[in-house]
Structure formats: C-alpha cells, structure tokens
Design a protein around this motif. Structure first.
Motif, PDB file in Angstrom:
ATOM      1  N   UNK B  50     -18.794  27.325  10.488  1.00  0.00           N
ATOM      2  CA  UNK B  50     -18.857  28.085  11.388  1.00  0.00           C
ATOM      3  C   UNK B  50     -18.731  27.561  12.682  1.00  0.00           C
ATOM      4  N   UNK B  51     -20.446  27.921  12.159  1.00  0.00           N
ATOM      5  CA  UNK B  51     -21.251  28.037  13.335  1.00  0.00           C
ATOM      6  C   UNK B  51     -21.835  26.071  13.611  1.00  0.00           C
ATOM      7  N   UNK B  53     -18.773  24.012  13.487  1.00  0.00           N
ATOM      8  CA  UNK B  53     -17.769  24.470  14.669  1.00  0.00           C
ATOM      9  C   UNK B  53     -17.513  24.918  16.000  1.00  0.00           C
ATOM     10  N   UNK B  54     -18.589  25.783  15.806  1.00  0.00           N
ATOM     11  CA  UNK B  54     -18.649  26.209  17.442  1.00  0.00           C
ATOM     12  C   UNK B  54     -19.708  25.757  17.753  1.00  0.00           C
ATOM     13  N   UNK B  57     -16.978  22.849  19.285  1.00  0.00           N
ATOM     14  CA  UNK B  57     -16.294  23.878  20.748  1.00  0.00           C
ATOM     15  C   UNK B  57     -17.002  23.753  21.953  1.00  0.00           C
ATOM     16  N   UNK B 271     -19.103  37.536  26.156  1.00  0.00           N
ATOM     17  CA  UNK B 271     -18.026  36.397  24.881  1.00  0.00           C
ATOM     18  C   UNK B 271     -16.772  36.818  24.766  1.00  0.00           C
ATOM     19  N   UNK B 275     -13.028  34.803  24.151  1.00  0.00           N
ATOM     20  CA  UNK B 275     -13.071  34.211  23.284  1.00  0.00           C
ATOM     21  C   UNK B 275     -11.416  35.065  23.151  1.00  0.00           C
ATOM     22  N   UNK B 281     -12.490  28.935  25.396  1.00  0.00           N
ATOM     23  CA  UNK B 281     -13.010  28.847  24.243  1.00  0.00           C
ATOM     24  C   UNK B 281     -14.215  28.139  24.272  1.00  0.00           C
ATOM     25  N   UNK B 288     -21.962  31.953  23.070  1.00  0.00           N
ATOM     26  CA  UNK B 288     -22.625  32.390  21.562  1.00  0.00           C
ATOM     27  C   UNK B 288     -23.495  31.675  21.128  1.00  0.00           C
TER      28      UNK B 288
END
Lengths: 266, 312
Positions: B50-51, B53-54, B57, B271, B275, B281, B288
């Motif tokens: 996920x990090x 992916x973030x 993003x 954040x 979000x 996003x 974040x």
C-alpha cells in the motif's frame, strides 16, 4: 515544618496520584453521565438522575448492531493476528536465518507509523484493486496493524525462556510435537495471551484505520464518532462504563491467576 | 532496528538460541521460513505494498470522473506543502507539547508504581491499563463535558487566572477552553499518556533498588540520586515513551476534530478530509507521505541525539 517535610517526601506520590486522577477523570464522567437524563440530543450537561439508559442499553437504533460487529471483527482479528504473530515470534527468537534484520524492521515499522498514513495507503491499495470496502477490508486492516504488537509481546516472553527445558524434554524422549505442546506452548502462553488481549483491545477500539477502510460498514467506534455529530445517546455512556468495568475485572483476574502461578514452586 | 520499543529484556539472546535438533535434516532448515511466510506475506501485501501504491498515487493527476494517471506530477508535493504548512507545523507543535506534558505527568506516576506503590502496584497498573480497553472516543467526548464553557474546570482555571496566562500564550481564547489549542493538547496528552507511563515503568522497574541505597550511603541527596542514578538509567523508557507518544499524536485527527475548531486542524484532519470528503487522492497521498517522511526524519534524529540507537 513537619507538614512541609512530609509534603516534600511524598511529592512524587502526590504528583503520581494527580496523574492517575487525570487519567481516570473521563471514565468517572462517562460513568456519572450514564445515569443522566439529557434534555436535548447531546449528553454534555447534567440534568437529572435516571436509570433509563441502563434498563434499555440497546434502545438506540443501530448501536448494538455496531457493537456486535466490532466484537466479531475484534475476535477474528485477534485470532488471525495471534496465530500469525506467534509464528513470526518463534521464528525470530528460535532460528538464525538470513534477512532477520529486514524482518525485524518490517515488524517494527507498522508500530512506528502514524495510523493515518497506514489507513490512507491501505485505502489507495483497496481502491486500486477495486475491492469492495466493508467487513473484509476492515478485518484485513486490523490483522495487519495488530500483528506487530502480538509479535512484540510473544517475542519478549519466548526470549526469556530457557531452551534447556525443551532439551530436557527431548532427552526424556518427548517427540517434537509433544515437546511443543507440553513444554514450549505452556511456557509461552502468558506472552501469547498478552498479545491476544492487546490485539483485541486495539482492534475493538480502532477508529482511524477503520474509518478509512470501512466503506459504509459501521463499527462501534464509528457509531460513537457519528453520534458526536448527530447527538450522543446516553446508552453510549452505559457501554463505555460497562467496558471499563469488564476490563478492570478481566485484568484483575488475569493478575490473580498470574500471581497464583508464580507462587507455585518452580 | 532489532528489538522493539516496549519489550522488557534487551536484545540478549540465549547462548544457544536454537534448541539442538535431534536429527538435523534439510526439512528442519526451512522451518523458520514456513513460520514467517504467512505473517510476512500479510505485512508485505497490506502494509508495504500500500505504501508503494500511495507513492504512485501521489504523483498522479486527473479527476475522479476521468480517472487518475501517473504523470510524475511532483508539484503536488510542493502545492501540498505551501497550502498546508500551518497544519504540519501545528501537528508538530501540538504533538511536541503533548509529549512533554506526558513526560512531566507520566514520570511521577511511573515512579510511584515502580518504587512507592507497594501492594497497591497491581491496582494502579490496572487503572492505567484499563482505559485502553474502553473506547477512547467515548473518553475523549467526556472531555467535552469536563471542559465545557462555564463548567467547574473552566471556572476554577479562570478564578486562578490560569486562563489569563494561557490566553496570553495564545493557546486559549477568552474564558473558554473548548475549541482552543489547549483543549486539543489536553486531549492528546490524555489519550497517549499510557503509552508514556508503561515504557517508563518497565525501565524504572528494572533499576536495582540497591543503587538508590548506595547513592544514599554516599551522602547523595534524593534529588542528586534522581539526577545521577534514576534518570540516566530510565533513559530507554524516556526515549521509547517519547516516540510512542509523539508519533501517534502527530498523526492524530480525532482530538483536533472533537475538542478543537477549524483553527486547530492538524495534518491528520487535512489528510482525512482530502481522502474521504474532497476525494483529491493525489494531494492526500502526498500529504500522508510528507507526514511519514517528516516523522521518520525526526525520529531518526531524536534517536541519534539521545544516544540509544540500539534501542530501536
């Protein structure tokens, strides 16, 4: 003069008790206000004594549903995190292998990261995967952030374990399975129990990560959050009070059992 | 980065960590990997990935309707910083203030439990831990009642002229506490206090009581004993307590939302809004990431400075 001397000698005790009072003040307020009969939608000022909320704790729409959902999620998250975490803890303490440092860092990082960062990044993953937000995404998230805490708790216990006990069991012709079930597991049990208890409390109480990843599913903390905007029913205080009492009793019982165990001759 | 923050024993491995397997077979050597596999897979897929992916993003542009594409638009970071630096600054200041207060409030209580509580030790520990198990949101809402305008606490602070001082410092406004920085700091301090007390207690408890006697025998005053013996020996607890308080406090948005006002918004609030409400996003992801980087940077610096690198 005697009083000043007494005061000076007990300054630490007085300061410590003040902190304790600061810690418990909200709990006292929550308990007192569970007997309140508020006039408006918000339960922020004292009106009159009433037992209504205690007589009918589920009298608020959706509250007990969210409570039971939180209990379910917490139970499954505890089971998942405890099993996975205990396995990792044993691997880390008992075996030498490559990448041990890297594994330790990966375990440590979730505890050293602000929750909002984890919550937001997990949401981006779920959005990218097109996953349906709800029970399963919350459960996945809870197992993820409880895992590190379980590993830490179990590791601390297993580390202080004498490996010679297991060798002795094997010298007495116990097989690996027997050794594990009769010797290793009972000794590690308090650590595992502590980890599980922590995981349950963390999962049950989590708001930030759940808020990001729950979609339209409402857990108990999310219900409380919503009620802070819409109006807080007294029943929330009843649940809060009951939870505090149950927690105190549980921890006390655990301590008593632990004390009795320790008293037995080694 | 070997041991973790709160655990009691330092990284002291038993002399023979692996119980001598009776028949060293090839299968046995794979055991640790099988034990690690499921848990680590979980952490890699649901924490590390996920990090990534973030990160991707945060360099995307687009809109919710048209979809987002990676365009390596690093300007999002710059825009996020210029737009929201007050919230970042506030997060650091509030979390820092809460951490200092936690240390000042928590140390006496940890000391009391470790050395002075006697048979009350168990009970006091339970009372410190038990709030963990009650919903922190409910308890935070209780602060709304406690700090209510015209309530007894505010009244007392007012008549003691404390609010004059805090207003002068800019943390309260007029004769109210709710919806001011003081309320948010009070909530943060309250919520993360147990995270300070428990590590302090574990490190204090490990101190050999005879050291205090020895210091007394050598004519050290109690304050000298504290300064020269107790405090240095409790430093691991101070460091891990500080980290355990500061990190979650800096990312928290619950206290600022429930007890504060729009003037006390922290970076966590931004954040969350970006979000979940604005659905911007890229900006949210960038914010974040900046928060994470800032905290990692500060934590590393702090650990270097405090000289207990082997702690984490």
């Amino acid at each position: 003069m005697a009083f000043v001397r007494w005061l000076r000698r007990n300054l630490v005790v007085i300061a410590g008790l003040c902190t304790l009072a600061y810690l418990l003040l909200p709990n006292i307020v929550v308990t007192v206000f569970s007997f309140n009969k508020p006039k408006g939608r918000f339960n922020y000022s004292w009106q009159e004594f009433s037992l209504d909320a205690w007589k009918d704790p589920c009298g608020v729409a959706d509250m007990c549903g969210s409570l039971s959902l939180s209990l379910q999620i917490a139970t499954w998250a505890t089971i998942g995190a405890t099993v996975l975490g205990t396995m990792i803890a044993f691997a880390l303490v008992r075996y030498r292998f490559r990448a041990r440092g890297a594994v330790n860092s990966l375990i440590f990082l979730p505890m050293a990261m602000p929750e909002v960062v984890m919550a937001a990044s997990l949401l981006t993953l779920f959005l990218n995967m097109g996953a349906q937000l709800g029970f399963w995404t919350v459960l996945i998230a809870h197992i993820m952030f409880c895992l590190s805490f379980v590993v830490t708790a179990v590791k601390a216990r297993v580390m202080s374990m004498d490996p010679r006990l297991e060798q002795a069991a094997q010298d007495l012709y116990a097989g690996p399975v027997q050794t594990f079930l009769r010797v290793t597991l009972p000794i590690a049990a308090p650590g595992i129990a502590a980890g599980a208890l922590l995981a349950f409390a963390l999962s049950f109480d989590d708001f930030i990560i759940t808020n990001f990843n729950a979609g339209s599913t409402v857990t108990f903390p999310m219900f409380v959050w919503g009620s802070a905007q819409r109006g807080t029913p007294v029943q929330i205080n009843v649940i809060g009070t009951a939870m505090f009492l149950v927690a105190v009793l549980l921890v006390l019982a655990g301590m008593l059992i632990g004390k009795r165990r320790n008293k037995q001759p080694k | 980065m070997t041991t973790t923050l709160t655990e009691a024993p330092p990284a002291k491995d038993p002399e023979d960590p692996a119980p001598a397997p009776r028949k060293p077979r090839k299968r046995g050597r794979l055991v640790p990997y099988w034990l690690l596999l499921p848990g680590l897979l979980w952490l890699v897929v649901f924490f590390a990935l996920p990090l990534v992916y973030q990160a991707s993003t945060s360099v995307q542009t687009g809109s919710l309707e048209e979809g987002f594409k990676v365009t390596w638009h690093f300007a999002t970071y710059w825009d996020a910083l210029t737009d929201y630096w007050p919230q970042f600054l506030r997060s650091v200041l509030y979390a820092g203030a809460a951490t200092v207060l936690c240390l000042l409030l928590g140390y006496p209580l940890a000391y009391l439990i470790a050395f002075r509580a006697g048979r009350w030790r168990g009970i006091i520990l339970v009372l410190v831990i038990a709030p963990f198990f009650t919903s922190f949101l409910i308890r935070t809402l209780a602060w709304k009642t406690i700090l209510a305008d015209g309530g007894p606490v505010v009244g007392a602070l007012n008549s003691l002229h404390v609010l004059d001082v805090t207003s002068w410092l800019g943390v309260t406004a007029g004769d109210r506490v709710l919806a001011t920085p003081l309320a948010v700091i009070c909530g943060l301090t309250y919520n993360f206090l147990p995270f300070m007390i428990l590590p302090l207690y574990t490190s204090l408890e490990r101190i050999d009581g005879r050291l205090h006697e020895a210091a007394g025998d050598l004519y050290a005053k109690p304050s000298t004993t504290f300064r020269k013996v107790t405090l240095p020996l409790s430093m691991p607890g101070v460091v891990s307590g500080t980290l355990l308080t500061f990190i979650p406090a800096a990312g928290d948005y619950v206290n600022a939302d429930l007890l504060g006002s729009t003037d006390t918004r922290m970076v966590g609030n931004v954040i969350q809004t970006q979000f979940l409400r604005v659905l911007d996003y890229p900006t949210a992801a960038a914010l974040s990431f900046i928060l994470m980087a800032a905290i990692l940077f500060m934590v590393t610096f702090y650990i270097r400075k405090s000289g207990t690198e082997d702690l984490v």
